[in-house]
Design a protein around this motif. Structure first.
Motif, mmCIF file in Angstrom:
data_model
loop_
_atom_site.group_PDB
_atom_site.id
_atom_site.type_symbol
_atom_site.label_atom_id
_atom_site.label_comp_id
_atom_site.label_asym_id
_atom_site.label_seq_id
_atom_site.Cartn_x
_atom_site.Cartn_y
_atom_site.Cartn_z
ATOM 1 N N ARG A 80 0.672 -1.307 -0.079
ATOM 2 C CA ARG A 80 -0.075 -0.003 0.059
ATOM 3 C C ARG A 80 0.783 1.179 0.007
ATOM 4 N N ALA A 125 2.351 1.728 -3.075
ATOM 5 C CA ALA A 125 1.201 2.350 -4.451
ATOM 6 C C ALA A 125 0.996 3.895 -4.087
ATOM 7 N N ARG A 141 4.121 5.523 -5.642
ATOM 8 C CA ARG A 141 3.932 5.598 -7.056
ATOM 9 C C ARG A 141 2.777 6.656 -7.551
ATOM 10 N N ARG A 142 1.731 6.748 -6.680
ATOM 11 C CA ARG A 142 0.764 7.806 -7.121
ATOM 12 C C ARG A 142 1.297 9.145 -6.935
ATOM 13 N N LYS A 163 9.217 4.991 -11.835
ATOM 14 C CA LYS A 163 7.911 5.006 -12.064
ATOM 15 C C LYS A 163 7.973 5.153 -14.007
ATOM 16 N N ALA A 201 3.319 -3.133 -7.527
ATOM 17 C CA ALA A 201 2.870 -1.867 -7.108
ATOM 18 C C ALA A 201 3.007 -0.968 -8.790
#
Length: 309
Positions: free
Chosen positions: A153, A156, A159-160, A287, A210
Protein backbone atom coordinates in the motif's frame (compact mmCIF):
# COMPACT_ATOMS: atom_id res chain seq x y z
CA UNK A 1 -2.91 1.40 8.91
CA UNK A 2 -5.69 0.53 11.32
CA UNK A 3 -7.18 -2.94 11.78
CA UNK A 4 -10.88 -3.45 10.90
CA UNK A 5 -12.93 -3.77 14.10
CA UNK A 6 -14.23 -7.23 13.11
CA UNK A 7 -10.78 -8.74 12.64
CA UNK A 8 -8.33 -9.82 15.32
CA UNK A 9 -5.00 -8.08 14.69
CA UNK A 10 -2.07 -10.17 13.53
CA UNK A 11 0.19 -10.32 16.61
CA UNK A 12 3.21 -9.51 14.41
CA UNK A 13 1.60 -6.38 12.93
CA UNK A 14 2.57 -3.09 14.51
CA UNK A 15 0.04 -0.83 16.18
CA UNK A 16 0.36 2.57 14.43
CA UNK A 17 -0.75 4.38 17.57
CA UNK A 18 2.08 2.81 19.56
CA UNK A 19 4.56 3.61 16.78
CA UNK A 20 3.43 7.25 16.70
CA UNK A 21 3.60 7.55 20.47
CA UNK A 22 7.04 5.89 20.78
CA UNK A 23 8.65 8.08 18.14
CA UNK A 24 6.94 11.16 19.51
CA UNK A 25 8.48 10.50 22.91
CA UNK A 26 11.88 9.83 21.34
CA UNK A 27 12.04 13.06 19.33
CA UNK A 28 14.20 14.75 21.98
CA UNK A 29 16.68 11.86 22.30
CA UNK A 30 16.71 10.47 18.76
CA UNK A 31 19.69 12.40 17.40
CA UNK A 32 21.94 11.41 20.30
CA UNK A 33 21.44 7.70 19.62
CA UNK A 34 20.72 7.40 15.88
CA UNK A 35 24.26 6.48 14.83
CA UNK A 36 23.15 3.51 12.74
CA UNK A 37 20.40 5.50 11.06
CA UNK A 38 22.91 8.18 10.01
CA UNK A 39 25.33 5.57 8.68
CA UNK A 40 22.60 3.87 6.65
CA UNK A 41 21.46 7.24 5.32
CA UNK A 42 25.01 8.04 4.19
CA UNK A 43 25.29 4.68 2.40
CA UNK A 44 21.91 5.25 0.83
CA UNK A 45 23.01 8.66 -0.44
CA UNK A 46 26.14 7.13 -2.00
CA UNK A 47 23.92 4.87 -4.09
CA UNK A 48 22.37 7.96 -5.67
CA UNK A 49 25.77 8.90 -7.09
CA UNK A 50 25.19 6.53 -10.01
CA UNK A 51 21.63 7.73 -10.66
CA UNK A 52 21.14 10.58 -13.12
CA UNK A 53 18.23 12.62 -11.83
CA UNK A 54 17.58 16.32 -11.31
CA UNK A 55 14.41 16.46 -9.20
CA UNK A 56 12.35 19.59 -8.75
CA UNK A 57 10.31 18.14 -5.85
CA UNK A 58 11.52 15.49 -3.37
CA UNK A 59 9.58 13.62 -0.69
CA UNK A 60 11.42 12.46 2.43
CA UNK A 61 9.02 9.77 3.66
CA UNK A 62 9.54 9.08 7.37
CA UNK A 63 11.88 12.03 7.89
CA UNK A 64 12.34 11.66 11.65
CA UNK A 65 14.19 14.71 12.96
CA UNK A 66 15.20 15.78 9.45
CA UNK A 67 18.68 14.28 9.36
CA UNK A 68 18.57 13.79 5.56
CA UNK A 69 17.37 17.28 4.68
CA UNK A 70 20.83 18.84 4.45
CA UNK A 71 22.07 15.96 2.28
CA UNK A 72 19.10 16.27 -0.08
CA UNK A 73 19.43 20.05 -0.28
CA UNK A 74 23.17 19.86 -1.02
CA UNK A 75 22.75 17.07 -3.57
CA UNK A 76 19.78 18.70 -5.33
CA UNK A 77 20.12 22.47 -4.72
CA UNK A 78 17.36 23.34 -7.19
CA UNK A 79 14.82 21.01 -5.56
CA UNK A 80 12.17 21.67 -2.95
CA UNK A 81 11.80 18.98 -0.27
CA UNK A 82 8.67 17.84 1.55
CA UNK A 83 9.58 16.11 4.83
CA UNK A 84 6.82 13.86 6.21
CA UNK A 85 6.61 11.80 9.40
CA UNK A 86 3.88 10.02 11.34
CA UNK A 87 4.91 11.51 14.72
CA UNK A 88 4.19 15.22 15.16
CA UNK A 89 7.10 15.81 17.61
CA UNK A 90 9.47 14.40 14.98
CA UNK A 91 8.03 16.80 12.40
CA UNK A 92 8.49 19.68 14.83
CA UNK A 93 12.11 18.62 15.43
CA UNK A 94 12.71 18.51 11.67
CA UNK A 95 11.19 21.96 11.28
CA UNK A 96 13.40 23.28 14.09
CA UNK A 97 16.45 21.79 12.34
CA UNK A 98 15.48 23.49 9.08
CA UNK A 99 15.08 26.86 10.80
CA UNK A 100 18.36 26.50 12.71
CA UNK A 101 20.24 25.63 9.52
CA UNK A 102 18.63 28.52 7.67
CA UNK A 103 19.59 30.94 10.42
CA UNK A 104 23.16 29.62 10.57
CA UNK A 105 23.78 29.79 6.83
CA UNK A 106 22.20 33.20 6.50
CA UNK A 107 24.61 34.49 9.14
CA UNK A 108 27.65 32.85 7.56
CA UNK A 109 26.74 33.22 3.88
CA UNK A 110 23.82 35.60 3.38
CA UNK A 111 23.37 34.55 -0.27
CA UNK A 112 23.61 30.80 0.38
CA UNK A 113 20.74 28.38 0.03
CA UNK A 114 21.64 25.15 1.77
CA UNK A 115 21.00 22.94 4.78
CA UNK A 116 17.42 22.06 3.90
CA UNK A 117 16.06 25.60 4.30
CA UNK A 118 13.44 25.08 1.61
CA UNK A 119 11.95 21.95 3.19
CA UNK A 120 8.24 21.85 4.01
CA UNK A 121 7.53 19.66 7.05
CA UNK A 122 4.20 17.84 7.33
CA UNK A 123 2.73 15.25 9.70
CA UNK A 124 1.54 12.42 7.47
CA UNK A 125 0.97 8.67 7.31
CA UNK A 126 2.87 6.86 4.54
CA UNK A 127 -0.21 4.70 3.98
CA UNK A 128 -2.31 7.71 2.95
CA UNK A 129 -0.22 10.71 1.98
CA UNK A 130 -2.07 14.06 1.97
CA UNK A 131 -0.19 15.01 -1.20
CA UNK A 132 -1.33 15.43 -4.77
CA UNK A 133 -0.67 12.83 -7.42
CA UNK A 134 2.04 13.13 -10.07
CA UNK A 135 3.90 15.82 -8.11
CA UNK A 136 7.27 14.40 -7.08
CA UNK A 137 10.41 13.43 -8.98
CA UNK A 138 12.07 11.52 -6.11
CA UNK A 139 10.81 9.69 -3.04
CA UNK A 140 13.52 9.11 -0.41
CA UNK A 141 12.76 6.99 2.66
CA UNK A 142 15.39 5.88 5.15
CA UNK A 143 14.45 3.12 7.62
CA UNK A 144 10.71 3.78 7.79
CA UNK A 145 9.08 0.84 6.00
CA UNK A 146 9.58 -1.58 8.90
CA UNK A 147 7.04 0.49 10.84
CA UNK A 148 4.14 -0.09 8.43
CA UNK A 149 2.03 -3.22 8.02
CA UNK A 150 1.03 -2.96 4.37
CA UNK A 151 4.20 -2.21 2.41
CA UNK A 152 2.46 -2.72 -0.98
CA UNK A 153 0.00 0.00 0.00
CA UNK A 154 2.89 2.38 0.77
CA UNK A 155 4.54 1.53 -2.55
CA UNK A 156 1.24 2.29 -4.29
CA UNK A 157 1.10 5.68 -2.53
CA UNK A 158 4.66 6.47 -3.55
CA UNK A 159 3.87 5.56 -7.13
CA UNK A 160 0.75 7.75 -7.01
CA UNK A 161 2.63 10.88 -5.95
CA UNK A 162 5.55 10.31 -8.34
CA UNK A 163 5.65 11.68 -11.85
CA UNK A 164 6.30 9.27 -14.70
CA UNK A 165 10.07 8.90 -14.82
CA UNK A 166 10.36 9.51 -11.08
CA UNK A 167 12.52 7.45 -8.74
CA UNK A 168 11.84 5.82 -5.38
CA UNK A 169 14.88 5.13 -3.18
CA UNK A 170 14.50 3.51 0.24
CA UNK A 171 16.08 1.46 2.98
CA UNK A 172 14.50 -0.87 5.50
CA UNK A 173 15.53 -3.79 7.71
CA UNK A 174 15.60 -7.41 6.57
CA UNK A 175 14.74 -10.63 8.48
CA UNK A 176 18.10 -11.08 10.23
CA UNK A 177 17.71 -7.75 12.04
CA UNK A 178 17.87 -8.00 15.85
CA UNK A 179 18.06 -11.79 15.70
CA UNK A 180 19.89 -11.70 19.03
CA UNK A 181 16.92 -10.09 20.77
CA UNK A 182 14.50 -12.59 19.25
CA UNK A 183 16.72 -15.47 20.38
CA UNK A 184 17.00 -14.07 23.91
CA UNK A 185 13.22 -13.72 24.27
CA UNK A 186 12.38 -17.04 22.60
CA UNK A 187 12.50 -19.04 25.83
CA UNK A 188 11.00 -16.28 27.97
CA UNK A 189 7.45 -15.72 26.73
CA UNK A 190 7.16 -16.72 23.06
CA UNK A 191 5.65 -13.36 22.10
CA UNK A 192 6.93 -11.09 19.28
CA UNK A 193 9.47 -8.55 20.48
CA UNK A 194 10.50 -6.98 17.17
CA UNK A 195 8.68 -5.71 14.11
CA UNK A 196 8.17 -7.96 11.11
CA UNK A 197 11.09 -7.58 8.71
CA UNK A 198 10.54 -8.40 5.03
CA UNK A 199 12.97 -10.28 2.79
CA UNK A 200 14.78 -8.25 0.13
CA UNK A 201 13.43 -10.39 -2.72
CA UNK A 202 9.85 -10.03 -1.49
CA UNK A 203 10.29 -6.25 -1.41
CA UNK A 204 11.46 -6.34 -5.02
CA UNK A 205 8.36 -8.34 -5.97
CA UNK A 206 6.18 -5.82 -4.15
CA UNK A 207 7.74 -2.97 -6.13
CA UNK A 208 6.95 -4.72 -9.40
CA UNK A 209 3.44 -5.52 -8.17
CA UNK A 210 2.92 -1.82 -7.40
CA UNK A 211 3.84 -0.92 -10.97
CA UNK A 212 7.48 0.12 -10.58
CA UNK A 213 10.08 -0.90 -13.15
CA UNK A 214 13.72 -1.99 -13.03
CA UNK A 215 13.97 -2.49 -9.25
CA UNK A 216 17.51 -2.72 -7.92
CA UNK A 217 17.87 -4.38 -4.51
CA UNK A 218 20.94 -5.05 -2.40
CA UNK A 219 21.77 -5.66 1.23
CA UNK A 220 24.38 -4.92 3.92
CA UNK A 221 24.81 -6.60 7.28
CA UNK A 222 25.89 -4.21 10.02
CA UNK A 223 26.79 -5.46 13.50
CA UNK A 224 26.77 -2.95 16.33
CA UNK A 225 28.22 -3.98 19.69
CA UNK A 226 27.39 -2.81 23.20
CA UNK A 227 29.13 -3.14 26.58
CA UNK A 228 26.07 -4.76 28.17
CA UNK A 229 22.52 -5.85 27.21
CA UNK A 230 20.98 -2.85 28.93
CA UNK A 231 22.93 -0.49 26.65
CA UNK A 232 21.44 -2.12 23.54
CA UNK A 233 17.89 -1.96 24.88
CA UNK A 234 18.39 1.63 26.08
CA UNK A 235 19.57 2.78 22.63
CA UNK A 236 16.54 1.23 20.94
CA UNK A 237 14.29 3.10 23.35
CA UNK A 238 16.10 6.41 22.77
CA UNK A 239 15.38 6.27 19.05
CA UNK A 240 11.78 5.10 19.54
CA UNK A 241 12.39 1.55 18.25
CA UNK A 242 10.37 -0.15 20.96
CA UNK A 243 8.15 -3.22 20.60
CA UNK A 244 5.01 -1.89 18.89
CA UNK A 245 3.54 -5.22 17.77
CA UNK A 246 -0.05 -6.12 18.63
CA UNK A 247 1.25 -9.33 20.23
CA UNK A 248 3.65 -7.57 22.59
CA UNK A 249 3.32 -8.36 26.32
CA UNK A 250 0.95 -5.86 27.94
CA UNK A 251 1.81 -6.61 31.55
CA UNK A 252 5.01 -6.57 33.54
CA UNK A 253 7.39 -9.31 32.49
CA UNK A 254 8.58 -10.02 36.00
CA UNK A 255 12.08 -9.81 37.37
CA UNK A 256 12.93 -13.50 36.90
CA UNK A 257 11.99 -13.61 33.22
CA UNK A 258 13.66 -10.25 32.54
CA UNK A 259 16.90 -11.46 34.11
CA UNK A 260 16.67 -14.66 32.10
CA UNK A 261 16.42 -12.63 28.90
CA UNK A 262 19.37 -10.43 29.89
CA UNK A 263 21.35 -13.56 30.69
CA UNK A 264 20.57 -15.02 27.26
CA UNK A 265 21.81 -11.82 25.62
CA UNK A 266 24.96 -11.87 27.76
CA UNK A 267 25.75 -15.39 26.56
CA UNK A 268 26.01 -14.01 23.01
CA UNK A 269 28.88 -11.69 23.95
CA UNK A 270 31.95 -11.62 21.73
CA UNK A 271 35.15 -10.27 23.26
CA UNK A 272 33.09 -8.92 26.13
CA UNK A 273 30.58 -7.01 23.99
CA UNK A 274 26.96 -7.75 23.06
CA UNK A 275 26.33 -7.87 19.29
CA UNK A 276 23.20 -6.61 17.55
CA UNK A 277 22.75 -7.55 13.90
CA UNK A 278 21.03 -5.24 11.42
CA UNK A 279 20.29 -6.52 7.92
CA UNK A 280 19.92 -3.34 5.88
CA UNK A 281 18.01 -3.59 2.60
CA UNK A 282 18.47 -0.92 -0.07
CA UNK A 283 16.09 -0.54 -2.99
CA UNK A 284 15.28 1.79 -5.81
CA UNK A 285 12.94 1.61 -8.79
CA UNK A 286 11.45 3.85 -11.45
CA UNK A 287 7.91 4.87 -12.23
CA UNK A 288 7.12 4.22 -15.89
CA UNK A 289 4.01 4.71 -18.00
CA UNK A 290 1.35 2.18 -16.89
CA UNK A 291 0.66 -0.71 -19.23
CA UNK A 292 -2.65 -1.80 -17.64
CA UNK A 293 -5.63 -0.12 -16.02
CA UNK A 294 -6.58 -0.75 -12.38
CA UNK A 295 -9.08 -3.35 -13.68
CA UNK A 296 -6.31 -5.22 -15.53
CA UNK A 297 -7.11 -4.05 -19.07
CA UNK A 298 -4.17 -3.39 -21.37
CA UNK A 299 -3.55 0.27 -22.22
CA UNK A 300 -3.01 0.93 -25.91
CA UNK A 301 -1.57 4.35 -26.79
CA UNK A 302 -2.29 5.75 -30.21
CA UNK A 303 -0.25 8.51 -31.77
CA UNK A 304 -1.12 10.50 -34.85
CA UNK A 305 1.39 10.03 -37.65
CA UNK A 306 2.97 13.18 -38.96
CA UNK A 307 1.67 14.30 -42.33
CA UNK A 308 4.00 14.09 -45.27
CA UNK A 309 5.13 17.49 -46.47
Amino acid sequence: MSTPPNRTPDPHDVDPRVVRRAFGRAAATYDSAAVLQREVGARMAERLDVVRIAPALVLDGGCGTGEALAELAARYPAAHVVAADLALPMVMAARARVRANRSLWRRLLPAARTGGEEAWCVCADLNALPLRSLAFDLVWSNLALQWVNAVPRVFAEWRRVLKVGGLVSFTTFGPDTLREIRAAFRNVDGRPHTSRFIDMHDLGDMLVGAGFADPVMDMDTITVTYPEPAALLRELKLIGATNATHGRPHGLMGRARWQRMLGALSELARDGRIPATFEVVYGHAWKVEPTHTAEGHAIVRLTRAARAP
